[in-house]
Design a protein around this motif. Structure first.
Motif, PDB file in Angstrom:
ATOM      1  N   SER A  33      14.346 -58.771  25.749  1.00  0.00           N
ATOM      2  CA  SER A  33      15.125 -59.868  25.963  1.00  0.00           C
ATOM      3  C   SER A  33      14.591 -61.051  25.169  1.00  0.00           C
ATOM      4  CB  SER A  33      15.644 -60.171  27.290  1.00  0.00           C
ATOM      5  OG  SER A  33      14.649 -60.711  28.007  1.00  0.00           O
ATOM      6  N   ALA A  34      13.278 -61.184  24.965  1.00  0.00           N
ATOM      7  CA  ALA A  34      12.575 -62.141  24.465  1.00  0.00           C
ATOM      8  C   ALA A  34      13.038 -62.488  23.179  1.00  0.00           C
ATOM      9  CB  ALA A  34      11.063 -62.167  24.649  1.00  0.00           C
ATOM     10  N   ALA A  35      13.384 -61.621  22.370  1.00  0.00           N
ATOM     11  CA  ALA A  35      14.167 -61.485  21.074  1.00  0.00           C
ATOM     12  C   ALA A  35      15.459 -62.269  20.886  1.00  0.00           C
ATOM     13  CB  ALA A  35      14.251 -60.166  20.345  1.00  0.00           C
ATOM     14  N   LEU A  36      15.921 -61.929  22.188  1.00  0.00           N
ATOM     15  CA  LEU A  36      17.332 -62.578  21.901  1.00  0.00           C
ATOM     16  C   LEU A  36      17.225 -64.437  21.996  1.00  0.00           C
ATOM     17  CD1 LEU A  36      19.215 -60.233  24.361  1.00  0.00           C
ATOM     18  CD2 LEU A  36      19.473 -60.639  22.089  1.00  0.00           C
ATOM     19  N   ASP A  37      16.484 -65.023  22.923  1.00  0.00           N
ATOM     20  CA  ASP A  37      15.901 -66.120  23.095  1.00  0.00           C
ATOM     21  C   ASP A  37      15.640 -66.877  21.911  1.00  0.00           C
ATOM     22  OD1 ASP A  37      16.564 -65.787  25.732  1.00  0.00           O
ATOM     23  OD2 ASP A  37      14.519 -65.663  25.969  1.00  0.00           O
ATOM     24  N   SER A  38      14.633 -66.181  20.902  1.00  0.00           N
ATOM     25  CA  SER A  38      14.312 -66.683  20.087  1.00  0.00           C
ATOM     26  C   SER A  38      15.233 -66.652  18.795  1.00  0.00           C
ATOM     27  CB  SER A  38      13.126 -65.901  19.472  1.00  0.00           C
ATOM     28  OG  SER A  38      12.000 -65.780  20.376  1.00  0.00           O
ATOM     29  N   MET A  39      16.250 -65.746  18.919  1.00  0.00           N
ATOM     30  CA  MET A  39      17.338 -65.708  17.830  1.00  0.00           C
ATOM     31  C   MET A  39      18.650 -66.547  18.219  1.00  0.00           C
ATOM     32  SD  MET A  39      16.687 -61.715  16.976  1.00  0.00           S
ATOM     33  CE  MET A  39      18.007 -61.582  15.535  1.00  0.00           C
ATOM     34  N   LYS A  40      18.383 -67.471  19.337  1.00  0.00           N
ATOM     35  CA  LYS A  40      19.587 -68.211  19.852  1.00  0.00           C
ATOM     36  C   LYS A  40      20.734 -67.378  20.253  1.00  0.00           C
ATOM     37  CE  LYS A  40      18.531 -72.315  17.208  1.00  0.00           C
ATOM     38  NZ  LYS A  40      17.102 -72.246  17.621  1.00  0.00           N
ATOM     39  N   GLY A  41      20.379 -66.112  20.673  1.00  0.00           N
ATOM     40  CA  GLY A  41      21.315 -65.354  21.289  1.00  0.00           C
ATOM     41  C   GLY A  41      21.318 -65.354  22.794  1.00  0.00           C
ATOM     42  N   THR A  42      22.493 -64.634  23.182  1.00  0.00           N
ATOM     43  CA  THR A  42      22.844 -64.720  24.710  1.00  0.00           C
ATOM     44  C   THR A  42      22.505 -63.364  25.377  1.00  0.00           C
ATOM     45  OG1 THR A  42      24.516 -66.113  24.094  1.00  0.00           O
ATOM     46  CG2 THR A  42      24.476 -65.228  26.401  1.00  0.00           C
ATOM     47  N   PHE A  43      21.606 -62.991  26.300  1.00  0.00           N
ATOM     48  CA  PHE A  43      21.395 -61.893  26.893  1.00  0.00           C
ATOM     49  C   PHE A  43      22.419 -61.552  27.619  1.00  0.00           C
ATOM     50  CE2 PHE A  43      19.714 -59.979  30.972  1.00  0.00           C
ATOM     51  CZ  PHE A  43      19.023 -58.898  30.516  1.00  0.00           C
TER      52      PHE A  43
END
Ligand code: SF4
Length: 470
Positions: free
Chosen positions: A203-213
């Motif tokens: 899920s860390a990838a989502l934070d860095s891509m301004k995405g929502t988990f």
């Protein structure tokens, strides 16, 4: 530093626009899961194009190598090889052209009945172009597609034949699927970006891509992502679970959430429990950077000892695990880890690491601390002694590589030159992860395997095959 090598990481994305740059970014963020090769497969105009090469993401997937790679659907992979020969031939995604369209698969985990299946299908005239266990997934899926022309049924049929660990991203023409094995060994989560939906190992990838988990993919679930929605096909029966405890202890990024538990929180709790179980009469506590940091902070909170940084890490020295011999690895440790003398001189130091496999790096670190003037060095370890191989996608293959198999705790303490050594207990680790023990894989520390491995004890009968028969 001292732990085992990582397994792999996968990504999948479906959007209204080109997904290649997003997948590239996500692979960069999960680079820690595999540094040997990287690849992306993307679908456009009836064709899946795949680019894969050896090396880190930014080396394997350059602007030049990705020229012409584009599509609204795509999957990606970073790989650390386990069983098989290294090299680009085994890099992923694996893609196939079939009579029912193009297929691509990216796999994290190990298929434990691969040899058995390979033998069976070789006898039926199949040929294999790699020695990767992931190829059997692509071939079985392709065979099932030709029988059913239905990706969900084809995936379920594939799942009923294979055993072991697999978190997958799969592409059939423009359709993108995520699959997690029924035990849930390896992580896989679903997120939403402005441009579409994404599947990624952490899920860390989502934070860095301004995405929502959105959520973790459930064990045994198949999920299809589309640019504006997703559709779930959960497992219809109860199946035993076996989430890999090492994901929380060591592999995953601390800022990831796996199956509802934040990795950083778990590591901090591990440290607090270690301090309760095995206190040390000392002045300060410090981590083995970087992976022991949250464990050490937890130890500090639990013990009341002051937290200090005692090592400065040179990030530009070659990664120690890729160096071919032990002497070179030990030299690299000295170049990589420099003590902060004012922190350790004349002090009784607790040093906390995430795990010990061979113990060689820790031995070197203890010596560096003593040479820097530490009065005492007490070692605390955030994982129980590793004593058994992993068959589910982690590079811990043979029993003789584990120091805890040949020596007692006090002998290991003497070998690494520490004043005291203690590991967290299995009960303590389970308490820190905060899952029922039966829902975790602890096989490398208790020798009880969640699936049937010839020659090993297994803790429950696999219901996999019958559950999935359709
Ligand atoms: S054997 Fe150990 S490393 Fe392998 S899946 Fe189980 S807990 Fe994880």
């Amino acid at each position: 530093m001292t732990g085992p090598k990582h397994s792999c990481g996968v990504v999948g994305m479906s959007a209204a626009h080109d997904v290649v740059n997003h997948i590239h970014k996500a692979l960069n963020i999960i680079q820690h899961r595999g540094q040997e090769s990287a690849g992306i497969a993307a679908y456009r105009n009836g064709v899946i194009t795949t680019v894969k090469n050896s090396g880190l993401v930014n080396v394997a997937l350059t602007k030049e190598s990705m020229a012409g790679l584009s599509g609204e659907s795509g999957i990606g992979h970073v790989r650390y090889s386990q069983l098989v020969t290294k090299g680009v031939v085994n890099a992923q995604p694996i893609s196939l052209e079939t009579t029912h369209g193009s297929i691509a698969i990216a796999h994290n985990g190990d298929i434990t009945n691969f040899e058995e299946l390979k033998k069976k299908y070789l006898a039926q005239g199949w040929s294999f172009s790699t020695d990767s266990d992931s190829e059997i997934l692509a071939l079985l899926f392709s065979k099932n597609m030709s029988q059913t022309d239905d990706p969900i049924r084809a995936l379920r049929m594939m799942m009923s034949e294979v055993d072991g660990a697999y978190s997958l991203t799969v592409m059939v023409n423009e359709r993108v699927f995520g699959v997690r094995d029924p035990y849930g060994f390896r992580p896989l989560c679903l997120g939403e970006l402005e441009e579409g939906y994404i599947l990624v190992s952490e899920s860390a990838a989502l934070d860095s891509m301004k995405g929502t988990f959105i959520r973790d993919i459930m064990p045994g679930e198949i999920i299809e992502i589309m640019p504006d929605r997703f559709k779930s096909y959960p497992l219809s029966t109860n199946h035993p679970k076996a989430h890999c405890m090492f994901e929380w202890v060591y592999f995953a990024r601390p800022d990831s959430i796996i199956d509802g538990k934040e990795v950083y929180d778990v590591r901090k709790r591990v440290g607090m429990i270690l301090a309760r179980e095995s206190p040390a009469n000392a002045d300060i506590v410090m981590p083995v950077p970087d992976s022991g940091r949250a464990h050490a902070l937890g130890f500090s909170i639990g013990s009341g000892l002051q937290y200090e940084e005692g090592f400065m890490k040179n990030r530009f020295v070659e990664r120690t695990f890729i160096l071919p011999d032990q002497k070179q690895r030990e030299r690299a440790v000295s170049m990589k880890m420099n003590p902060i003398r004012s922190t350790v001189k004349d002090r009784r130091v607790v040093i906390v690491d995430d795990s010990i496999v061979r113990g060689t790096t820790l031995k070197k670190l203890v010596k560096i601390l003593r040479d820097a003037g530490a009065k005492e060095v007490h070692v605390r370890v955030g994982c129980p002694p590793v004593i058994a191989p992993c068959y589910y996608g982690v590079d811990m293959r043979t029993r003789d590589q584990f120091i805890a198999n040949s020596y007692s705790v006090s002998e290991i303490r003497d070998i690494i030159g520490a004043d005291s050594l203690a590991y967290i207990s299995i009960d303590g680790l389970v308490e820190a992860i905060d899952f029922p023990e039966n829902d975790l894989c602890l096989a490398c520390v208790n020798s009880k395997y969640p699936t049937n491995i010839p020659g090993e004890k297994h803790r429950f009968q696999s219901t996999l095959r019958t559950d999935f028969a359709q």
